[in-house]
Design an enzyme around this catalytic site. Structure first.
Site, PDB file in Angstrom:
ATOM      1  N   CYS A  51       0.856  -1.201   0.000  1.00  0.00           N
ATOM      2  CA  CYS A  51       0.000   0.000   0.000  1.00  0.00           C
ATOM      3  C   CYS A  51       0.880   1.235   0.000  1.00  0.00           C
ATOM      4  O   CYS A  51       1.754   1.388   0.860  1.00  0.00           O
ATOM      5  CB  CYS A  51      -0.902   0.005   1.237  1.00  0.00           C
ATOM      6  SG  CYS A  51      -1.731   1.589   1.531  1.00  0.00           S
ATOM      7  N   CYS A  54       0.559   3.352   3.445  1.00  0.00           N
ATOM      8  CA  CYS A  54       0.909   2.828   4.760  1.00  0.00           C
ATOM      9  C   CYS A  54       2.266   3.369   5.216  1.00  0.00           C
ATOM     10  O   CYS A  54       3.143   3.653   4.387  1.00  0.00           O
ATOM     11  CB  CYS A  54       0.938   1.298   4.737  1.00  0.00           C
ATOM     12  SG  CYS A  54      -0.695   0.523   4.911  1.00  0.00           S
ATOM     13  N   HIS A 113      -4.378   0.882   8.201  1.00  0.00           N
ATOM     14  CA  HIS A 113      -4.978   0.653   6.884  1.00  0.00           C
ATOM     15  C   HIS A 113      -6.426   0.174   6.975  1.00  0.00           C
ATOM     16  O   HIS A 113      -7.214   0.366   6.047  1.00  0.00           O
ATOM     17  CB  HIS A 113      -4.139  -0.400   6.138  1.00  0.00           C
ATOM     18  CG  HIS A 113      -4.561  -0.646   4.717  1.00  0.00           C
ATOM     19  ND1 HIS A 113      -4.075   0.069   3.654  1.00  0.00           N
ATOM     20  CD2 HIS A 113      -5.443  -1.549   4.192  1.00  0.00           C
ATOM     21  CE1 HIS A 113      -4.617  -0.377   2.530  1.00  0.00           C
ATOM     22  NE2 HIS A 113      -5.455  -1.351   2.826  1.00  0.00           N
ATOM     23  N   ASN A 153     -12.885  11.008  -1.044  1.00  0.00           N
ATOM     24  CA  ASN A 153     -13.641  10.032  -1.829  1.00  0.00           C
ATOM     25  C   ASN A 153     -13.502   8.689  -1.119  1.00  0.00           C
ATOM     26  O   ASN A 153     -12.388   8.172  -0.979  1.00  0.00           O
ATOM     27  CB  ASN A 153     -13.096   9.911  -3.252  1.00  0.00           C
ATOM     28  CG  ASN A 153     -13.317  11.173  -4.055  1.00  0.00           C
ATOM     29  OD1 ASN A 153     -14.339  11.834  -3.910  1.00  0.00           O
ATOM     30  ND2 ASN A 153     -12.372  11.532  -4.897  1.00  0.00           N
ATOM     31  N   SER A 161      -8.903   5.054  -5.313  1.00  0.00           N
ATOM     32  CA  SER A 161      -7.991   4.033  -5.829  1.00  0.00           C
ATOM     33  C   SER A 161      -7.280   3.261  -4.729  1.00  0.00           C
ATOM     34  O   SER A 161      -6.620   2.263  -4.994  1.00  0.00           O
ATOM     35  CB  SER A 161      -6.942   4.680  -6.742  1.00  0.00           C
ATOM     36  OG  SER A 161      -6.193   5.659  -6.029  1.00  0.00           O
ATOM     37  N   HIS A 164      -6.888   2.710   1.951  1.00  0.00           N
ATOM     38  CA  HIS A 164      -6.273   3.289   3.154  1.00  0.00           C
ATOM     39  C   HIS A 164      -6.984   4.603   3.467  1.00  0.00           C
ATOM     40  O   HIS A 164      -7.223   5.417   2.572  1.00  0.00           O
ATOM     41  CB  HIS A 164      -4.783   3.541   2.914  1.00  0.00           C
ATOM     42  CG  HIS A 164      -4.021   3.868   4.162  1.00  0.00           C
ATOM     43  ND1 HIS A 164      -3.181   2.979   4.780  1.00  0.00           N
ATOM     44  CD2 HIS A 164      -3.998   4.990   4.923  1.00  0.00           C
ATOM     45  CE1 HIS A 164      -2.666   3.543   5.858  1.00  0.00           C
ATOM     46  NE2 HIS A 164      -3.152   4.771   5.963  1.00  0.00           N
ATOM     47  N   HIS A 166      -7.909   8.072   3.748  1.00  0.00           N
ATOM     48  CA  HIS A 166      -7.234   9.302   3.321  1.00  0.00           C
ATOM     49  C   HIS A 166      -8.198  10.221   2.585  1.00  0.00           C
ATOM     50  O   HIS A 166      -9.272   9.810   2.144  1.00  0.00           O
ATOM     51  CB  HIS A 166      -6.036   8.983   2.418  1.00  0.00           C
ATOM     52  CG  HIS A 166      -6.422   8.570   1.026  1.00  0.00           C
ATOM     53  ND1 HIS A 166      -6.935   7.316   0.709  1.00  0.00           N
ATOM     54  CD2 HIS A 166      -6.391   9.252  -0.158  1.00  0.00           C
ATOM     55  CE1 HIS A 166      -7.177   7.244  -0.582  1.00  0.00           C
ATOM     56  NE2 HIS A 166      -6.868   8.404  -1.139  1.00  0.00           N
ATOM     57  N   GLN A 168      -8.069  14.351   0.320  1.00  0.00           N
ATOM     58  CA  GLN A 168      -7.213  15.209  -0.490  1.00  0.00           C
ATOM     59  C   GLN A 168      -7.506  16.676  -0.203  1.00  0.00           C
ATOM     60  O   GLN A 168      -8.565  17.019   0.331  1.00  0.00           O
ATOM     61  CB  GLN A 168      -7.421  14.929  -1.979  1.00  0.00           C
ATOM     62  CG  GLN A 168      -7.050  13.526  -2.420  1.00  0.00           C
ATOM     63  CD  GLN A 168      -7.154  13.356  -3.926  1.00  0.00           C
ATOM     64  OE1 GLN A 168      -6.547  14.097  -4.697  1.00  0.00           O
ATOM     65  NE2 GLN A 168      -7.945  12.387  -4.353  1.00  0.00           N
TER      66      GLN A 168
END
Length: 350
Positions: A51, A54, A113, A153, A161, A164, A166, A168
């Site tokens: 990943c 990670c 994760h 998202n 995509s 994990h 996250h 933006q």
């Protein structure tokens, strides 16, 4: 809410954008409602060797992540826009174009994760909020940056995509069209009433409680009257704050609490890790005061009737106007009545 409009076609006005949405509640009586089933519970490990988000792993760019223990940010290795570039403007009759610059960053919410926001502890979500505040201030103060968009998202159906946890942050020179529209309508209301448009709207929603899902001392989560997505939700601070940088420590905790509780209800609705796009709309940066702005966080989830039946914007919605089947009131009631403990933990207790 009028019983007639709760069961008959009508349209609703969005006070923030000046746009209308069609509501067609009678369509829920169609014979085929889509397959309803429970999605398999996805169990992910806390660490995945390949990943790229990670801790300690090498990203595709060759950069190595630190062994981070708290939220970690970095400039996107494959950004949609670049921080620097040629400055050019074209105006050729009806053809117009201009250069655009942006700093695109990734925010890893947690080193774990396996987590999503509804499974994170409130104090850990607070750390994410503190990171958002820090990035909003630092990015927004840079020359040439006039707007900072924080978003997430969640789920591959929303184009995510990497599972994990996250989000933006895109900070750019120009104001995005949604922000231009919301700035215009909030400013028009402010100039006439010397009051926040969203504050006035929130007061009306709190009177009726029809679309309110959750509330605490500092925030309210509700389905907007003009919602487009089936279970769209807006989180609004009770105080008239232009941006998240104005939140104090107590308000950060309240914000984290209501985000977690909303996301638990999303997951509990169809017993699945509920996909969505979420984002914070707040005052433009660039040094100007924006007393008209009242920041808010929006969640746009696509699931309609089950973990597998989704709402797609197609046909009439692409070419004419957004449209929804269930009313905002029905969506709010469904979310409001769900347990406040995550379904996976309820299953473990049985």
């Amino acid at each position: 809410m009028s019983e007639t409009l709760n069961s008959a076609p009508h349209r609703r006005y969005n006070i923030l954008t000046g746009e209308w949405v069609l509501v067609s509640p009678h369509r829920t009586k169609r014979p085929w409602q889509g397959k309803s089933e429970k999605a398999a519970v996805e169990k992910r490990p806390q660490y995945v060797p390949d990943c790229y988000l990670c801790p300690g792993n090498t990203r595709s760019s060759g950069a190595v992540n630190p062994d981070y223990k708290e939220p970690f940010t970095f400039e996107n290795d494959f950004p949609a826009l670049m921080p620097e570039g040629p400055s050019e403007k074209i105006s050729n009759g009806l053809l117009q174009a201009e250069s655009e610059t942006c700093i695109c960053k990734v925010v890893c919410f947690s080193p774990d994760h396996s987590l999503t926001l509804p499974l994170m502890e409130i104090q850990d979500i607070v750390k994410v909020i503190e990171t958002w505040k820090k990035e909003y201030k630092e990015l927004g103060s840079q020359p040439g940056i006039n707007y900072v968009q924080i978003f997430e998202n969640k789920g591959d159906v929303m184009g995510c995509s990497n599972p994990h946890p996250h989000g933006q942050i895109w900070s750019q020179r120009s104001l995005p069209p949604e922000i231009v529209k919301k700035s215009k309508h909030q400013l028009e209301f402010w100039e006439v009433n010397k009051k926040s448009l969203i504050k006035a709207y929130l007061e009306q929603e709190l009177e009726t409680q029809e679309r309110v899902i959750l509330q605490n001392d500092h925030f309210v989560a509700l389905v907007p009257y003009w919602a487009v997505w089936p279970y769209e939700v807006m989180i609004v601070p009770r105080e008239h704050y232009q941006h998240i940088g104005q939140l104090n420590t107590e308000e950060e905790s309240a914000f984290a609490e209501i985000i977690k509780q909303l996301c638990i209800r999303y997951d509990n609705l169809f017993n699945t890790s509920f996909p969505y796009s979420s984002g914070i709309h707040q005052a433009p940066t660039g040094g100007e005061d924006h007393p008209e702005w009242h920041f808010h966080m929006l969640f746009y989830p696509p699931l309609l009737r089950s973990a597998t039946v989704k709402k797609f914007m197609v046909g009439y919605e692409l070419f004419a106007s957004p449209q929804r089947d269930i009313t905002a009131e029905q969506a709010a009631e469904a979310l409001r009545n769900l347990p406040d403990i995550h379904y996976t933990r309820l299953q473990n207790e049985r």
